[in-house]
Enzyme design. Structure first.
Site, PDB file in Angstrom:
ATOM      1  N   LYS A  70       9.289 -12.018 -19.401  1.00 27.69           N
ATOM      2  CA  LYS A  70       8.360 -11.377 -18.466  1.00 27.69           C
ATOM      3  C   LYS A  70       7.285 -10.673 -19.259  1.00 27.69           C
ATOM      4  O   LYS A  70       7.589  -9.982 -20.239  1.00 27.69           O
ATOM      5  CB  LYS A  70       9.150 -10.341 -17.638  1.00 27.69           C
ATOM      6  CG  LYS A  70       8.331  -9.642 -16.586  1.00 27.69           C
ATOM      7  CD  LYS A  70       8.319 -10.427 -15.299  1.00 27.69           C
ATOM      8  CE  LYS A  70       7.254  -9.974 -14.331  1.00 27.69           C
ATOM      9  NZ  LYS A  70       5.922 -10.511 -14.613  1.00 27.69           N
ATOM     10  N   LYS A  94      11.218  -3.108 -23.394  1.00 31.68           N
ATOM     11  CA  LYS A  94      10.836  -2.420 -22.158  1.00 31.68           C
ATOM     12  C   LYS A  94      11.762  -2.806 -21.002  1.00 31.68           C
ATOM     13  O   LYS A  94      12.274  -1.947 -20.286  1.00 31.68           O
ATOM     14  CB  LYS A  94       9.387  -2.800 -21.825  1.00 31.68           C
ATOM     15  CG  LYS A  94       8.755  -1.960 -20.752  1.00 31.68           C
ATOM     16  CD  LYS A  94       7.313  -2.373 -20.489  1.00 31.68           C
ATOM     17  CE  LYS A  94       6.419  -2.239 -21.704  1.00 31.68           C
ATOM     18  NZ  LYS A  94       4.986  -2.374 -21.388  1.00 31.68           N
ATOM     19  N   LYS A 106       4.691 -12.553 -23.462  1.00 32.76           N
ATOM     20  CA  LYS A 106       3.318 -12.068 -23.362  1.00 32.76           C
ATOM     21  C   LYS A 106       2.380 -13.232 -23.616  1.00 32.76           C
ATOM     22  O   LYS A 106       2.732 -14.171 -24.337  1.00 32.76           O
ATOM     23  CB  LYS A 106       3.046 -10.977 -24.410  1.00 32.76           C
ATOM     24  CG  LYS A 106       1.914 -10.053 -24.037  1.00 32.76           C
ATOM     25  CD  LYS A 106       2.358  -8.999 -23.023  1.00 32.76           C
ATOM     26  CE  LYS A 106       1.214  -8.149 -22.557  1.00 32.76           C
ATOM     27  NZ  LYS A 106       1.693  -6.991 -21.762  1.00 32.76           N
ATOM     28  N   THR A 190       2.096   1.285 -12.860  1.00 29.79           N
ATOM     29  CA  THR A 190       2.201   1.669 -14.272  1.00 29.79           C
ATOM     30  C   THR A 190       1.747   3.121 -14.460  1.00 29.79           C
ATOM     31  O   THR A 190       2.442   3.927 -15.088  1.00 29.79           O
ATOM     32  CB  THR A 190       1.384   0.722 -15.167  1.00 29.79           C
ATOM     33  OG1 THR A 190       1.748  -0.618 -14.843  1.00 29.79           O
ATOM     34  CG2 THR A 190       1.665   0.968 -16.634  1.00 29.79           C
TER      35      THR A 190
HETATM   36  P1  NAD Z   1      -7.730  -1.982 -18.375  1.00 27.58           P
HETATM   37  O1  NAD Z   1      -8.488  -3.097 -18.985  1.00 27.58           O
HETATM   38  O2  NAD Z   1      -7.641  -1.867 -16.887  1.00 27.58           O
HETATM   39  O3  NAD Z   1      -8.310  -0.584 -18.925  1.00 27.58           O
HETATM   40  C1  NAD Z   1      -8.493  -0.307 -20.273  1.00 27.58           C
HETATM   41  C2  NAD Z   1      -9.326   0.954 -20.372  1.00 27.58           C
HETATM   42  O4  NAD Z   1      -9.395   1.372 -21.732  1.00 27.58           O
HETATM   43  C3  NAD Z   1     -10.776   0.783 -19.900  1.00 27.58           C
HETATM   44  O5  NAD Z   1     -11.210   1.956 -19.241  1.00 27.58           O
HETATM   45  C4  NAD Z   1     -11.535   0.600 -21.226  1.00 27.58           C
HETATM   46  O6  NAD Z   1     -12.902   1.005 -21.120  1.00 27.58           O
HETATM   47  C5  NAD Z   1     -10.752   1.564 -22.094  1.00 27.58           C
HETATM   48  N1  NAD Z   1     -10.888   1.335 -23.522  1.00 27.58           N
HETATM   49  C6  NAD Z   1     -10.767   0.180 -24.206  1.00 27.58           C
HETATM   50  N2  NAD Z   1     -10.953   0.402 -25.527  1.00 27.58           N
HETATM   51  C7  NAD Z   1     -11.166   1.733 -25.656  1.00 27.58           C
HETATM   52  C8  NAD Z   1     -11.424   2.590 -26.750  1.00 27.58           C
HETATM   53  N3  NAD Z   1     -11.490   2.105 -28.001  1.00 27.58           N
HETATM   54  N4  NAD Z   1     -11.601   3.912 -26.506  1.00 27.58           N
HETATM   55  C9  NAD Z   1     -11.548   4.407 -25.255  1.00 27.58           C
HETATM   56  N5  NAD Z   1     -11.305   3.652 -24.181  1.00 27.58           N
HETATM   57  C10 NAD Z   1     -11.129   2.335 -24.378  1.00 27.58           C
HETATM   58  O7  NAD Z   1      -6.260  -2.039 -19.023  1.00 27.58           O
HETATM   59  P2  NAD Z   1      -4.910  -1.422 -18.474  1.00 27.58           P
HETATM   60  O8  NAD Z   1      -4.237  -2.442 -17.623  1.00 27.58           O
HETATM   61  O9  NAD Z   1      -5.159  -0.068 -17.934  1.00 27.58           O
HETATM   62  O10 NAD Z   1      -4.049  -1.335 -19.826  1.00 27.58           O
HETATM   63  C11 NAD Z   1      -4.205  -0.257 -20.742  1.00 27.58           C
HETATM   64  C12 NAD Z   1      -3.043  -0.266 -21.714  1.00 27.58           C
HETATM   65  O11 NAD Z   1      -1.812  -0.166 -20.990  1.00 27.58           O
HETATM   66  C13 NAD Z   1      -2.888  -1.516 -22.582  1.00 27.58           C
HETATM   67  O12 NAD Z   1      -2.318  -1.146 -23.825  1.00 27.58           O
HETATM   68  C14 NAD Z   1      -1.893  -2.359 -21.788  1.00 27.58           C
HETATM   69  O13 NAD Z   1      -1.217  -3.304 -22.600  1.00 27.58           O
HETATM   70  C15 NAD Z   1      -0.978  -1.267 -21.306  1.00 27.58           C
HETATM   71  N6  NAD Z   1      -0.156  -1.607 -20.145  1.00 27.58           N
HETATM   72  C16 NAD Z   1      -0.730  -2.011 -18.978  1.00 27.58           C
HETATM   73  C17 NAD Z   1       0.085  -2.263 -17.875  1.00 27.58           C
HETATM   74  C18 NAD Z   1      -0.501  -2.634 -16.531  1.00 27.58           C
HETATM   75  O14 NAD Z   1       0.301  -2.768 -15.581  1.00 27.58           O
HETATM   76  N7  NAD Z   1      -1.805  -2.748 -16.373  1.00 27.58           N
HETATM   77  C19 NAD Z   1       1.478  -2.139 -17.987  1.00 27.58           C
HETATM   78  C20 NAD Z   1       2.030  -1.702 -19.188  1.00 27.58           C
HETATM   79  C21 NAD Z   1       1.186  -1.431 -20.261  1.00 27.58           C
END
Ligand code: NAD
Length: 428
Positions: A70, A94, A106, A190
């Site tokens: 997953k 996780k 992934k 999340t």
């Molecule tokens: P997203 O694309 O919706 O948002 C990412 C955010 O981070 C955006 O606001 C972007 O502008 C910002 N960003 C990117 N690079 C940056 C930097 N260098 N400095 C400051 N801001 C920066 O992504 P998301 O889904 O919110 O995921 C964020 C993190 O959480 C990732 O590591 C992802 O793997 C992890 N994650 C996401 C989920 C999910 O359900 N979406 C679940 C578990 C983990």
């Protein structure tokens, strides 16, 4: 430990550290240090202007001893096979730490989705499924959204999978739009899960959340709902969020010392999590450089953007006021920064525990798809809270019992469950 931020080396280094502590059998280590399977493929896509572009795609399946793999599919211009390997490995830990019967997978494509039209995106995600459909599905590997991918893209993927297999199979992909097999509560799952674990951490430390301030990195899916949850579920104050500005190719922090309004900021943020700086400034927000979020005098830091953000350089900027770091992102802290956090006694909620709410509700989505019966948002979020709270408790108990750092304790809980499943299946 090395100071480089290669995500897979980080994942292996964290695993090796705990494997040493557990004196894990070398043969078992050899299985768990690497993904069991990986797919590298090219996806040709006809662009709107008639030209053909070929995109590099990956899918990595780390370990499926506890159930089907997953994990999300990330669309990012800096995607690498090592990032995908790391994220697949963390998915195994996780799913094990929140005790859902799934393994770790992934996917990724090297692309900046903001440069594609809707039609090009649809052809690219359908192309991804055409390459992978024989090796994914509800009993093999279930993709979901991640950075750069959306519920609409998951809807197209599910449709392509169903067309290719000749059977309506909503459970092949999760994170689908509601009304198309998606689960209520998935969008906020999340970010809210991060907040459920922050609530438990503050309770453990005897801190009143209504007097606490937080600083959050990112303003995408995870960070938006972590921000809303910190304010509306816990009653705390969020002093800033940050984002990556595509045009300037730089990151910025958007601050208001007496508390930001996440609903206003959301209204001036695009689908990729970029905030309109001019509109924010006009509304009285201060725009600071991208690293400013980490040095704020707050109680809680929530990195929720990308991996490697708390590293040897930035860790020194963390304020003395910080009591909790809750890792919303995957792999936001490098191993050498971990050493500093541990020495300073900051309470860490490690990534694969902290952000497990997303995969938990993805699992609930698959369960609802199998039943063809759907729960209310309240039922979903209550079930998520129960899972997150018991996972937090299992890790905290291990940390107190063995007197170890929370990240190490989370690995101990997760590794024990995966090893047990491999034993029961006769793999080791
Ligand atoms: P997203 O694309 O919706 O948002 C990412 C955010 O981070 C955006 O606001 C972007 O502008 C910002 N960003 C990117 N690079 C940056 C930097 N260098 N400095 C400051 N801001 C920066 O992504 P998301 O889904 O919110 O995921 C964020 C993190 O959480 C990732 O590591 C992802 O793997 C992890 N994650 C996401 C989920 C999910 O359900 N979406 C679940 C578990 C983990």
């Amino acid at each position: 430990m090395s100071s480089n931020t290669n995500a897979f080396e980080m994942a292996q280094s964290q695993f090796d550290h705990v494997a040493d502590m557990l004196r894990l059998d070398p043969e078992v280590r050899e299985i768990l240090r690497w993904p069991l399977r990986e797919f590298h493929f090219r996806i040709p896509v006809r662009m709107d202007d008639g030209t053909l572009r070929v995109f590099q795609g990956y899918r990595v399946q780390h370990n499926d001893a506890r159930g089907p793999n997953k994990g999300g599919i990330r669309f990012h211009p800096a995607e690498t096979i090592d990032t995908v390997r790391a994220l697949a490995t963390w998915m195994t830990w996780k799913c094990a730490v929140v005790d859902i019967p799934l393994g770790g997978g992934k996917g990724g494509v090297i692309v900046d989705p903001a440069t594609l039209t809707n039609g090009e995106k649809e052809r690219l995600v359908r192309g991804y499924i055409q390459k992978m459909w024989k090796n994914i599905g509800p009993r093999q590997d279930v993709p979901a959204p991640d950075v750069g991918t959306t519920p609409q893209m998951m809807g197209w993927m599910m449709d392509e999978y169903s067309l290719l297999t000749g059977e309506f199979t909503p459970g092949a992909i999760t994170g689908k739009p509601v009304g198309n097999g998606g689960s209520l509560g998935r969008t906020e799952a999340t970010g809210y899960g991060v907040i459920f674990s922050v609530r438990e951490a503050l309770k453990h430390l005897g801190l009143d959340p209504t007097t606490c301030k937080a600083s959050i990195q990112g303003f995408g899916n995870v960070s938006q709902y972590a921000t809303i949850g910190f304010i509306e579920i816990l009653g705390g104050t969020v002093v800033c969020v940050s984002f990556w500005d595509r045009e300037d190719r730089a990151s910025y922090t958007v601050s208001k010392e007496d508390g930001i309004d996440p609903h206003f900021l959301k209204s001036i943020t695009d689908q990729y999590g970029s905030i309109d700086k001019n509109k924010a400034k006009a509304a009285g927000y201060v725009i600071e450089d991208g690293d400013a979020w980490i040095s704020k005098d707050v109680d809680v830091l929530i990195p929720a953007a990308m991996e490697g953000q708390i590293n040897a350089d930035t860790v020194q900027k963390i304020s003395k006021t910080v009591r909790v770091i809750a890792e919303g992102a995957n792999g936001p802290t490098t191993p050498d920064a971990d050493v500093v956090i541990k020495e300073r006694g900051i309470f860490l909620v490690p990534d694969f525990l902290c952000n497990a709410g997303g995969v938990t509700v993805s699992y609930f989505e698959g369960v609802q798809n199998d039943m063809n019966f759907y729960w209310t948002r309240e039922e979903v979020l209550e079930k998520e809270d129960n899972k997150m709270t018991s996972a937090f408790k299992a890790v905290l108990d291990m940390s107190l019992k063995e007197n170890v750092y929370m990240r190490d304790a989370a690995y101990m809980v997760a590794i024990a469950r995966v090893v047990k499943a491999m034993e029961l299946r006769g793999w080791i």
